[in-house]
Scaffold this active site. Sequence first.
Site, PDB file in Angstrom:
ATOM      1  N   ASP A 139       0.850  -1.138   0.014  1.00 40.76           N
ATOM      2  CA  ASP A 139      -0.021   0.056  -0.080  1.00 40.76           C
ATOM      3  C   ASP A 139       0.899   1.087  -0.007  1.00 40.76           C
ATOM      4  OD1 ASP A 139      -2.234   1.693  -0.100  1.00 40.76           O
ATOM      5  OD2 ASP A 139      -3.099   0.786   1.864  1.00 40.76           O
TER       6      ASP A 139
HETATM    7  C1  BGC Z   1      -5.083   3.324   0.140  1.00 34.95           C
HETATM    8  C2  BGC Z   1      -5.069   2.041  -0.730  1.00 34.95           C
HETATM    9  C3  BGC Z   1      -5.156   2.894  -2.291  1.00 34.95           C
HETATM   10  C4  BGC Z   1      -3.720   3.657  -2.442  1.00 34.95           C
HETATM   11  C5  BGC Z   1      -3.635   4.141  -3.898  1.00 34.95           C
HETATM   12  C6  BGC Z   1      -3.805   3.921  -0.106  1.00 34.95           C
HETATM   13  O1  BGC Z   1      -3.870   5.124   0.731  1.00 34.95           O
HETATM   14  O2  BGC Z   1      -5.022   2.760   1.529  1.00 34.95           O
HETATM   15  O3  BGC Z   1      -6.531   1.709  -0.882  1.00 34.95           O
HETATM   16  O4  BGC Z   1      -5.354   1.795  -3.121  1.00 34.95           O
HETATM   17  O5  BGC Z   1      -3.596   4.514  -1.559  1.00 34.95           O
HETATM   18  O6  BGC Z   1      -4.694   5.420  -3.914  1.00 34.95           O
END
Ligand code: BGC
Length: 732
Positions: free
Chosen positions: A282
């Site tokens: 993530d």
């Molecule tokens: C979130 C994810 C997301 C990623 C990209 C993160 O902060 O937890 O769910 O896919 O950002 O935007």
Amino acid sequence: MIFIRHFSVLIIITCQLSSFSQSFTDDKIDSLISIMTLEEKIGQLTLFTSDWATTGPTIRENYLEDIRSGRAGNIFNAHTAAYNRSLQKVAIEESRLGIPLLFGYDVIHGYKTIFPIPLGEAATWDLELIERAARIAAEEATAGGLHWTFAPMVDIARDPRWGRIAEGAGEDVYLGSLIAAARVRGFQGNDLTKNNTLLACAKHFAAYGAAQAGRDYHTVDISKRTLWETYLPPFKACVDAGAMTFMTSFNELDGIPASAHRYLLEEILRDTWKFEGFVVSDYTSINEMVPHGYAANNKDAGRLAINAGLDMDMQGAVYYDYLEDLLAEGEVSIQTIDLSVKRILQAKNKLGLFDDPYRYSDEQREKEVVLSSANKELAREIARNSMVLLKNQNSVLPLQDSDQIALIGPLADSPIDMLGSWHAAGQANQTTSVLHAFNQAGKKVAYAQGCTIEGTDTSGFSEAIEKGETADKIIMVVGEHFNMSGEAASRSQIRIPDIQQLLIKRLSELNKPIILVLISGRPLCLNWELQIADAIIEAWQPGTMAGPAILDVLSGDHNPSGKLPVTFPRNEGQIPIFYNVKNTGRPMQPDNKYSSKYLDVANDPLFPFGYGLSYTTFSYANMSVDKTEISDQEDLNFSVTLTNSGSVAGHEIVQLYMRDPVASVTRPVKELKRFEKVFLQPSESKEVKFSLSTEELKFYNSDLQWVFEPGEFRFGIGPDSDVELTLNVVLK
Ligand code: BGC
């Protein structure tokens, strides 16, 4: 001299790449890897964001340079056919090897045509509709140059304080797993080389929804049993449905951050489930192992992550900065790096990007597909199916043509708040509010905003009261701002904000029927509202076609059939509250002080899981099961007669629950096992049948083996999880 050498390398490689196309096999991926420099390999393991702003696409100049030099092989948050083509051109024409970029984006519930938030979609209990919504999202997103969506989010969530409950399918493992698979099928279709299918990404692996006290990013501390019984099944369903990618979660699990969790990434995902795709971190979750207290510094975090099986680094630049040194120091092997590179190249190949890197950048298709009227119609269809009628006293709904309506509230004409926190490329100016829908339909309403979503300004109250005074019925569209749920949007009190409650109170003093339409990304505590309002509709955040869908329900053009995919608590002190709890050794007895209960609130929720009303009524009769004793390998066949006992046609979601009352480890008081959405005309009856194999009676024993045990099982069929379990079967 340098130029000539560079040029000759380019020619050889370009020839090699073009001969790879069409049938780019594993062997050819291996040969490609064999001619890649270490820098280029690390580039494939790196994912950087574009800085898309409302004014238009941008990307940091150094990232562009990284694409040119092969140091960034993947980009997210860049979209539209033209822009992504321009970035792809840099990778193909200006980088040494011309390896295509992979473009990712959070297409969570639609790209430009925005469907209800996933929690709302889950309230349809309609797997076919959910799959179609994901399919349309993929068609639009791929036309907009995208290859990969960071969805589905399949975190089971049992704490409505957690803002990200909006992004998943709610609290139940069975429903959640079916929905997870439906979304994967919708996104990926049956042939990834088609230009309208994209890679799905099951996230956040794992147990992110169990954040302590519902505070986002907080510690997770659960038993292995809970992990296997509750949090893992939707992920397994994604692997079985063919999901090509996984994203790790921000949380730790048993003291180890998920992005370096070998047990999760290697033992479970790859060794046990045989997942063959790649895993992405993530956003900066590798770097965050430092504040977690698990890695001494970013370099150490990179070592831990790659050695635990994490292939791609999202935005953290840890692999980018440190993998070369880690390799030189013998902390990471080239085999480990090559394996991750291979998984990512295989995914690019599955999409057909080596055949045609621009196949997803088709401006003509983009014009035809994105926000097409057919897509918007589907958005309207799924939105109205997602709405849950929580109360309808004296059949105040549906509205009558003769009703003079006052439409009040800060969310009655706030298009952006209809879209939810992840609305990808969805835009407020493409979204129809409730007020706009009434106007479009030529229905006269007296509108007043009354107040803002939060705040203290009551100066708009008098206009709202004036409008209410002249009306027969008052519709109030109230609830949460789009940013009050979603990531980093946990709330300790999950009520309608005070100012709106005050507005509801003032209007209720007019003694006119009050109809509340709730816009929210989570269950809300509605104890007080339930007393005041004559009707309540939970509309979630319904998306682009919010207004028309809400009007369809209010007017009765659509008879509501949504059922709650998550329990609604009476107050925050009951949280976590969900239907499939354990019985305890001292189950609640109203007259026994020393039983498991509160002094100041009941144990049961305000609305149970599975609950939802209709403009008609349904009756259940003749519930039966074909055997009272079974042995292994036999099926149980259940049946119930459902009758539409009201006066309009409607859908009912019939639910079968089970309990294993005595087992070698304690089992929940109820487990959802089957459901079916049934449509009946007034007075029509249908025999609804369910069949269960003994496989469905299994559970994890104390050694975490998946077994069944002889003994009694209880079953019941009904409209929600409050159903009594009156059918008994003995497994011999
Ligand atoms: C979130 C994810 C997301 C990623 C990209 C993160 O902060 O937890 O769910 O896919 O950002 O935007």
